[in-house]
Design an enzyme around this catalytic site. Sequence first.
Site, short mmCIF file in Angstrom:
data_model
loop_
_atom_site.label_atom_id
_atom_site.label_comp_id
_atom_site.label_asym_id
_atom_site.label_seq_id
_atom_site.Cartn_x
_atom_site.Cartn_y
_atom_site.Cartn_z
N THR A 85 0.85 -1.19 0.00
CA THR A 85 0.00 0.00 0.00
C THR A 85 0.88 1.24 0.00
OG1 THR A 85 -1.80 -1.10 1.14
CG2 THR A 85 -1.58 1.26 1.58
N ASP A 107 -8.50 -0.93 5.75
CA ASP A 107 -8.46 0.33 6.51
C ASP A 107 -8.15 1.56 5.65
OD1 ASP A 107 -5.89 -0.87 6.07
OD2 ASP A 107 -5.02 0.63 7.41
N THR A 159 -0.24 1.25 6.98
CA THR A 159 -0.15 0.10 6.07
C THR A 159 -0.03 -1.18 6.89
OG1 THR A 159 1.22 -1.02 4.43
CG2 THR A 159 2.35 0.58 5.82
N1 ASP Z 1 -3.92 -1.89 4.79
C1 ASP Z 1 -4.19 -2.46 3.51
C2 ASP Z 1 -5.46 -3.24 3.56
O1 ASP Z 1 -5.70 -3.92 4.52
C3 ASP Z 1 -3.08 -3.35 3.03
C4 ASP Z 1 -1.70 -2.80 3.17
O2 ASP Z 1 -1.45 -1.84 3.86
O3 ASP Z 1 -0.81 -3.35 2.54
O4 ASP Z 1 -6.19 -3.21 2.61
#
Ligand code: ASP
Length: 336
Positions: free
Chosen positions: A202, A233, A253
């Site tokens: 992310t 999130d 993230t």
């Molecule tokens: N937080 C992101 C999600 O859960 C994924 C990530 O941060 O890589 O969609």
Amino acid sequence: MFYFVLVVVLLCVVPVSAMAQDKVVLVIHGGAGAIERAKMTPEMEKQYRAALTLALKKGHAALAKGTSLDGVEDAIKVLEDSPLFNAGKGAVFNREGRQELNASIMDGKTKRAGAIAGINRIKNPISACRVIMEKSEHVFMIGEGAERFCRDNGVVMVNPLYFWTDSAWKQLQKADERAKKKTGLPSPSGRGAGGEGGHFGTVGAAALDKSGNLAAGTSTGGINYVRAGRVGDSPIIGAGAYAENESCAVSCTGKGEFFIRFTVASDIAARMKYRGDSLKKAADDVLAGLPKLPGGTGGIIALDRQGNVAMPFNSNGMYRGTITQAGKVWVAIYDK
Ligand code: ASP
């Protein structure tokens, strides 16, 4: 002598909040959970560092002549356009073989915010968030309605195939194979808590502009091999992103389910605002408070009005970087 008198007069008549301040800072991340160090070739590392540097430079250029929102939007656009990260082009696939993009942006000065989820036709989801924030009376829009509204307001649209990359597709195949082996059933089977492959990636940014205003934003393709329709999130204000001038700007993230349940981004702000915690203490404590369950890993970037930066993570690495007033770039992937 004349200049001395001028400065004294200015200091007396111009309120501090209206004065240009000397700290212009941009902080970015390209996701917690980096490629294992042993598997990262020098060539790949060079590519990641170059993409982070470009995002910092483009974001800084926008920040220098505009606002913290401009800095956040332009930095994130570079990362969304890069196939290396799990946002925009290069986003991961869900278990039905589709990409669903989510993003959010927040203005620390006004606490206005815009967020979008479940889309795959808008080239830069972060720009869509800004349009939702500035041109609609809403905060959070999803799916086709959101896409139509953004298209009608001049956002660049693409064919969903634009987001496809070979490496994200291979990750899906791998997760699919693993799931078939575990269950003995053909997938997509709808089993499991969702999320396989360990690839996060992310992207996010937090910025402080010359007027002392903060902003933050986050953009993602979610998690590899999750159920269709799952939202993490990243587009949730207070979970994956938050900004308010009274405390800080935050982008998160990691495994989104934890970040939603623990309202990570707004908890950091609240600790600073109500308890007087420093930025570093608030960010460290909130991350440390996340459950130590498998997959409960992640990272945070946070920035306050004094230009302090915190970037804690509990994963093996986090693609990240900062650029300050003088245009000094710093990027890192592994060591804390
Ligand atoms: N937080 C992101 C999600 O859960 C994924 C990530 O941060 O890589 O969609």
